[in-house]
Design a protein around this motif. Structure first.
Motif, short mmCIF file in Angstrom:
data_model
loop_
_atom_site.label_atom_id
_atom_site.label_comp_id
_atom_site.label_asym_id
_atom_site.label_seq_id
_atom_site.Cartn_x
_atom_site.Cartn_y
_atom_site.Cartn_z
N GLN A 1 0.87 -1.17 0.00
CA GLN A 1 0.00 0.00 0.00
C GLN A 1 0.91 1.22 0.00
N VAL B 1 1.03 5.48 0.09
CA VAL B 1 0.32 6.73 0.35
C VAL B 1 1.25 7.86 -0.04
N GLY C 1 -2.89 5.39 -2.45
CA GLY C 1 -3.80 6.33 -1.82
C GLY C 1 -3.11 7.68 -1.79
N ARG D 1 -7.28 6.20 -4.24
CA ARG D 1 -8.25 6.67 -3.26
C ARG D 1 -7.71 7.91 -2.55
N SER D 2 -8.52 8.95 -2.50
CA SER D 2 -8.16 10.15 -1.75
C SER D 2 -9.31 10.64 -0.88
N SER E 1 -16.27 5.87 -2.29
CA SER E 1 -15.70 4.88 -3.19
C SER E 1 -16.61 4.71 -4.39
N TYR F 1 -8.90 10.54 4.22
CA TYR F 1 -8.87 9.10 3.96
C TYR F 1 -7.46 8.53 4.06
N ALA F 2 -6.48 9.21 3.47
CA ALA F 2 -5.11 8.70 3.47
C ALA F 2 -4.57 8.58 4.90
N SER G 1 -6.20 5.70 6.71
CA SER G 1 -5.63 4.43 6.24
C SER G 1 -4.27 4.18 6.89
#
Length: 191
Positions: A7, A9, A36, A59-60, A64, A99-100, A103
């Motif tokens: 993952q 970011v 992300g 994803r930011s 979704s 969101y980041a 996460s």
């Protein structure tokens, strides 16, 4: 360790545009990847080519797309790069205001092997809040690639564009892969 899920970011700094280097380094070793981004990082990256490269949406936000998983996939390692002064301080304090950052907080809480590569100038890096944040993250087991032993130092104010060309994408992946390998139980049978 070959294989696994990384993952990534990205935060809002110049090197974010070069995150495909990290994706390709991971994919070259058999890893899957997803990216992300903090809201400000969206001004630095091109989501569509990254989505094609990774096979996952960038994803930011908490929203979704229909048919997209809302939860994080099983993750073997996390790389936050480039990590800004603001994001490093937020991560250390556990602030999850987008969101980041949520996460990142969750993955660190799950004890996913985590690597942070700061992209900060020397004036910001000299501030007590930043120094405390880096120390706190290291105490929590996060590998912060900063300092002489990592051959990565803060750049002089106003010299970020030149320093960006030397951003250690491959070192970030190799460190994350090594940490993931070390964190796997010996009896799992993984090589």
């Amino acid at each position: 360790m070959t294989g696994g899920h990384l993952q990534i970011v990205v935060c809002g700094a110049g090197p974010a545009a070069d995150v495909p280097h990290l994706v390709k380094a991971a994919q070259g070793r058999g890893w899957t990847t997803a990216v992300g981004a903090t809201p400000s990082a969206m001004d630095f990256i091109e989501p569509q080519p990254l989505e094609i490269l990774t096979g996952h949406p960038v994803r930011s936000t908490y929203q979704s797309s229909p048919g997209t998983r809302r939860s994080l996939p099983a993750t073997d390692a996390l790389v936050i790069a480039p990590a800004t002064y603001n994001s490093i301080n937020k991560i250390a304090l556990g602030l999850a205001d987008n969101y980041a950052m949520t996460s990142v907080a969750e993955l660190i809480g799950r004890q996913v092997p985590t690597v942070i590569v700061p992209f900060v100038n020397a004036a910001l890096a000299a501030r007590a809040p930043f120094r405390h944040a880096v120390a706190s993250l290291r105490e929590e087991g996060v590998r912060v690639l900063l300092g002489p032993s990592y051959h990565w130092e803060p750049h002089l104010p106003g010299n970020g564009n030149e320093r960006q060309k030397l951003f250690p994408w491959t070192v970030a992946f190799e460190t994350a892969a090594q940490l993931a390998h070390e964190s796997r139980p010996a009896a799992s049978g993984h090589a």
